[in-house]
Structure formats: C-alpha cells, structure tokens
Design a protein around this motif. Structure first.
Motif, mmCIF file in Angstrom:
data_model
loop_
_atom_site.group_PDB
_atom_site.id
_atom_site.type_symbol
_atom_site.label_atom_id
_atom_site.label_comp_id
_atom_site.label_asym_id
_atom_site.label_seq_id
_atom_site.Cartn_x
_atom_site.Cartn_y
_atom_site.Cartn_z
ATOM 1 N N GLY A 109 0.817 -1.199 0.000
ATOM 2 C CA GLY A 109 0.000 0.000 0.000
ATOM 3 C C GLY A 109 0.850 1.247 0.000
ATOM 4 N N GLU A 110 0.193 2.370 -0.197
ATOM 5 C CA GLU A 110 0.929 3.647 -0.205
ATOM 6 C C GLU A 110 1.307 4.029 1.226
ATOM 7 N N TRP A 111 2.453 4.651 1.357
ATOM 8 C CA TRP A 111 2.856 5.127 2.680
ATOM 9 C C TRP A 111 1.972 6.301 3.088
ATOM 10 N N ILE A 112 1.538 6.301 4.313
ATOM 11 C CA ILE A 112 0.827 7.448 4.882
ATOM 12 C C ILE A 112 1.883 8.239 5.653
ATOM 13 N N GLU A 113 2.084 9.488 5.262
ATOM 14 C CA GLU A 113 3.123 10.298 5.900
ATOM 15 C C GLU A 113 2.690 10.703 7.313
ATOM 16 N N LEU A 114 3.627 10.660 8.239
ATOM 17 C CA LEU A 114 3.337 11.028 9.630
ATOM 18 C C LEU A 114 4.268 12.154 10.065
ATOM 19 N N ASP A 115 3.802 12.964 10.990
ATOM 20 C CA ASP A 115 4.669 14.001 11.569
ATOM 21 C C ASP A 115 5.189 13.480 12.911
ATOM 22 N N PRO A 116 6.465 13.088 12.978
ATOM 23 C CA PRO A 116 6.977 12.486 14.225
ATOM 24 C C PRO A 116 6.776 13.367 15.452
ATOM 25 N N GLU B 219 4.311 15.071 16.245
ATOM 26 C CA GLU B 219 2.943 14.977 16.783
ATOM 27 C C GLU B 219 2.681 13.635 17.462
ATOM 28 N N LEU B 220 3.605 12.687 17.293
ATOM 29 C CA LEU B 220 3.360 11.339 17.815
ATOM 30 C C LEU B 220 3.930 11.126 19.206
ATOM 31 N N ASP B 221 4.794 12.028 19.633
ATOM 32 C CA ASP B 221 5.446 11.832 20.925
ATOM 33 C C ASP B 221 5.419 13.111 21.741
ATOM 34 N N GLU B 222 4.891 13.009 22.922
ATOM 35 C CA GLU B 222 4.871 14.154 23.847
ATOM 36 C C GLU B 222 5.884 13.894 24.948
ATOM 37 N N PRO B 223 6.727 14.865 25.258
ATOM 38 C CA PRO B 223 7.642 14.663 26.385
ATOM 39 C C PRO B 223 6.871 14.358 27.668
ATOM 40 N N GLU B 224 7.449 13.529 28.483
ATOM 41 C CA GLU B 224 6.761 13.064 29.684
ATOM 42 C C GLU B 224 7.629 13.366 30.912
ATOM 43 N N ASP B 225 7.047 14.024 31.901
ATOM 44 C CA ASP B 225 7.782 14.284 33.145
ATOM 45 C C ASP B 225 7.611 13.086 34.063
ATOM 46 N N VAL B 226 8.720 12.461 34.413
ATOM 47 C CA VAL B 226 8.656 11.263 35.261
ATOM 48 C C VAL B 226 9.749 11.328 36.324
ATOM 49 N N LEU B 227 9.656 10.400 37.255
ATOM 50 C CA LEU B 227 10.733 10.246 38.236
ATOM 51 C C LEU B 227 11.591 9.068 37.797
ATOM 52 N N LEU B 228 12.837 9.325 37.530
ATOM 53 C CA LEU B 228 13.752 8.270 37.111
ATOM 54 C C LEU B 228 14.682 8.000 38.293
ATOM 55 N N ASP B 229 14.492 6.850 38.929
ATOM 56 C CA ASP B 229 15.230 6.548 40.165
ATOM 57 C C ASP B 229 15.083 7.682 41.181
ATOM 58 N N SER C 46 13.422 8.454 21.532
ATOM 59 C CA SER C 46 14.544 8.718 20.624
ATOM 60 C C SER C 46 13.975 9.016 19.243
ATOM 61 N N PRO C 47 14.571 9.960 18.485
ATOM 62 C CA PRO C 47 14.074 10.240 17.127
ATOM 63 C C PRO C 47 14.001 8.973 16.266
ATOM 64 N N ASN C 48 14.861 8.024 16.565
ATOM 65 C CA ASN C 48 14.866 6.791 15.766
ATOM 66 C C ASN C 48 13.716 5.865 16.107
ATOM 67 N N ASP C 49 13.034 6.148 17.198
ATOM 68 C CA ASP C 49 11.940 5.289 17.637
ATOM 69 C C ASP C 49 10.574 5.790 17.176
ATOM 70 N N VAL C 50 10.544 6.955 16.536
ATOM 71 C CA VAL C 50 9.262 7.535 16.127
ATOM 72 C C VAL C 50 9.126 7.400 14.609
ATOM 73 N N ASP D 234 4.224 2.022 22.307
ATOM 74 C CA ASP D 234 2.996 2.796 22.566
ATOM 75 C C ASP D 234 2.592 3.566 21.311
ATOM 76 N N ILE D 235 3.596 4.154 20.657
ATOM 77 C CA ILE D 235 3.306 4.930 19.445
ATOM 78 C C ILE D 235 2.710 4.005 18.378
ATOM 79 N N ALA D 236 3.291 2.820 18.244
ATOM 80 C CA ALA D 236 2.803 1.871 17.240
ATOM 81 C C ALA D 236 1.359 1.467 17.545
ATOM 82 N N ALA D 237 1.079 1.172 18.829
ATOM 83 C CA ALA D 237 -0.284 0.768 19.208
ATOM 84 C C ALA D 237 -1.277 1.896 18.932
#
Lengths: 138, 269
Positions: free
Chosen positions: A3-10, A12-22, A31-35, A121-124
């Motif tokens: 099928g034809e590729w549907i173009e996506l705007d990376p 818009e697919l990922d919002e930064p998330e404030d979390v506690l890391l340790d 990572s840009p490579n993950d979007v 998550d982005i894929a789902a």
C-alpha cells in the motif's frame, strides 16, 4: 503488493513526559529513531496476512516474533527491538483485529521488562487511529 | 579528545605504510618470477635483484605482516577527517542552540555539545561512554567518562541514562547552582554536592573532584541516544549553565534532524 505510505509528523506522535527516574525528576522523550515518519498497510499474498509497516529514519535487519494466541507476528529490529511491522491474520482475528493487535503489542512490551520504550505505545496508538485508513489503502 | 596531531600522524602514517607495503609486495612477486639464466640483467642491477630473489619469500612474509598491522591500526582508529567533520557539526549545533547566550557574550564553554562513544577502557572493566568530540575550542582535554551497564543502577550520568536500553531523550534542568559551593561551609557544601550528584546520576565524590579542579557544574543537561545500524553507538549531551535545558521547543525539530544526520555520518564511518 504494498500500500501507499501514509506520511506522519513524528513531532505529533510523541509528547515529552515528566517522570521520576530513580527518584529524580526528568523529562523523557522517545529517541528520534523510535518515532516512525510513515505507516502503510497491505495484504501479503504469500504470507496470507495483512501487514502493517512502520517507516523509520534508518532500517536494520529484523526478526519475526509470532504471537499465535492473538494471530499476530512482529518484525522486531535485531539490535534495537524496534517494531518494524506487524503481520495480522485477519481471517482468524476477524473484526477484533485492532484490539488483538494492541493487546499483542502490550504483551510484547512487557518482554522488555524495565525498559522505557515509547516506540511500542506509538505503534499501538497508530494502529488504533489509522486502522480504517490502512485497510482502505490495502 | 580531538585534533590530536599525534593520532593524525599515526593514522596517515599507517595508511602510507600499508600502500607502500602493497606496492612492494607486487614488485617482489614479479621479482620471484624472474629467471636469471633466461633473462640476464646488467651487472649493476643483477646483484640487488639476486639478493631480492634469494630473500624474497621472507620479505613477502614480513611485508604482508606489516601491511596487515597497518590496516589493523587504521581500522581501530577513528579517521581524523570523521572526527573533524563531527566536531564541525557539534559547533554548528551549539551555535544554533545557544544563539541568545552567544549574543549576550557568554563564553562557549558554558554551553557545550559533547558526543560520547561507548567503548571499553583498559584496564577498567565494562563499557564506558568516552568523549569523541566536543563543540568549541576550550574544555577539549577531558578525562570525563561515564560507566554504562545492563544493570540500570550501574549506569552513570545523563549520557549513561540516555544510552541505557530505553532509547530515550533524557532532560534534566534547574539543577543546583554549585558556582559558590567551594566557598560554602563544609556541611552546606556537602548537601549541595549530594543533591547535584543525585539529580545527575553520578557520585558526590565525582562532583566534588570536578569542583576542586575548577570545572563547571552545568545547571541543565539533555542526553540523546546515538544509534548506528540499529545498535547503540553512544550519546550526545547538551549541557549548559543555563537552568533551562536545550533544545528549546522551536529548535527541537532541527535538533532531531541534526541527530539523524550525525548518525548517518557515523554509519558511513
């Protein structure tokens, strides 16, 4: 076949998330490579499966990981374990295919254990949002 | 860390030795086919040619070894041209991200972009993120390294957190200002250092040593994982004395594009 590729705007697919890391407050983003910047769906006559592919900035060899219970197989990056494609048995999954795919992705994500991975998550989300478009383009 | 003239000399020298050895091997292979009885040479050249014919096989073995070693040396080293190109790219990114700070006349070393590469560091155990290139011309000599490991508790620094398996961009900002820490009373200084160390995933001893050496303690960091051919290659860290981490929202797309270009360049070797 494909099928034809549907173009996506990376961005818009990922919002930064404030979390506690340790216990430390940090802002995490994927990572840009993950979007993915593209998605497409097509029916593969040879596999007899509906294939949903995600396009990333760089390709890498992948391996197939089946989830027979949900009639879904994953194509995961050999090194990165990034989700490159899903192969769905539509005949078996029938109209529940979207929810089965999302469940399968969730299960696959658990395999990563403690690793923070936005890619799955982005894929789902994309499968849920774009299912009619992907089927139409197939 | 970069523009090491010694490394450049070694790299180029190894290349020349490899090329010269290869040429000499071809010449010797031709000499070995020479039959002095059938193809007599003038006296002035016959002597050296006979010597080469007698010792040719040993010379071929020696030259093959030299050529192979030279090739190995070059393969193990980073091409100086790649390091220079990467340094240029980091400079461009630094200028773009810190335009406002530059216009205020703030020195470049207060806002830096550093690319770390994961490698072993004998005699230390395990994997380490070692500086590969850094923007600007000052603060180039650095022994800063961060340990990385499959065990998240052993991963050090923002670079380590960005590198670790999560494939994530890690941003930490509004870190304690340690510029006056050394003049504080010891208890207060220790508290400040502990708080800073905890928020940057390093040990308090490491922070204290840096301060004693007169090195700055950045107020914000952003770490990007750097991936080459699907494998984690290292991490890019933007550190700044500004409490708000870069990139700003308006530079995020450019920064992302830059990271992709950098990865593409590193993939090319």
């Amino acid at each position: 076949m494909s099928g034809e590729w549907i173009e996506l705007d990376p961005t818009e697919l990922d919002e930064p998330e404030d979390v506690l890391l340790d216990g430390v407050p940090v802002t995490l983003s994927a990572s840009p490579n993950d979007v993915p910047d593209g998605i497409r769906g097509y029916f593969d006559e040879r596999l007899k499966r509906f294939v949903i592919e995600f396009r990333y900035p760089f390709d890498e060899p992948w391996r197939r990981v089946p989830d027979p219970a949900r009639h879904v197989s994953f194509r995961l990056g050999r090194n990165s374990r990034r989700l490159y494609a899903l192969e769905v048995d539509l005949n078996a999954a029938k109209e529940r295919w979207v929810s089965l795919v999302v469940q399968a992705i969730e299960e696959q994500k658990k395999e990563l254990r403690n690793v923070w991975r936005r890619n799955y998550d982005i894929a789902a989300n994309l499968v849920q949002e774009r299912a009619p478009q992907l089927l139409a383009a197939a | 860390m970069r523009r090491s003239s010694f490394k450049s000399v070694v790299y180029r020298g190894a290349g020349r030795i490899e090329a010269a050895s290869s040429a000499a091997l071809i010449f010797l292979a031709a000499i070995l086919k020479w039959d002095p009885a059938k193809q007599p040479l003038p006296g002035w050249i016959a002597g050296p040619a006979l010597w080469l014919l007698t010792h040719g096989i040993y010379l071929i073995l020696a030259l093959t070894l030299i050529s192979g070693l030279s090739k190995l040396v070059r393969q193990r080293m980073t091409p100086p041209s790649l390091q220079e190109e990467v340094h240029w790219m980091l400079d461009q990114l630094q200028r773009l991200l810190f335009q406002v700070e530059h216009s205020r006349g703030e020195p470049g070393h207060l806002h830096r972009v550093t690319l770390f590469r994961v490698q072993t560091r004998f005699p230390r155990r395990g994997l380490w993120l070692v500086p590969f290139a850094r923007s600007g011309h000052t603060t180039q000599k650095t022994g800063t390294m961060f340990r990385v490991d499959d065990d998240p508790e052993k991963v050090e620094g923002i670079a380590g957190r960005a590198w670790s398996k999560g494939q994530r961009i890690v941003k930490v900002q509004r870190l304690p200002d340690l510029s006056g820490a050394l003049s504080s009373v010891p208890e207060a200084r220790l508290d400040q250092i502990r708080a800073y160390a905890e928020k940057t995933f390093v040990s308090p001893e490491w922070v204290a040593k840096r301060l004693e050496r007169g090195k700055m303690a950045a107020r914000s960091y952003t770490g990007f994982p750097i991936e080459v051919a699907g494998s984690l290659w290292g991490a890019l860290v933007i550190d700044s004395m500004s409490p708000l981490a870069k990139p700003n929202p308006e530079h995020e797309r450019t920064c992302t594009l830059f990271v992709k270009l950098l990865e593409k360049r590193l993939e090319g070797g």
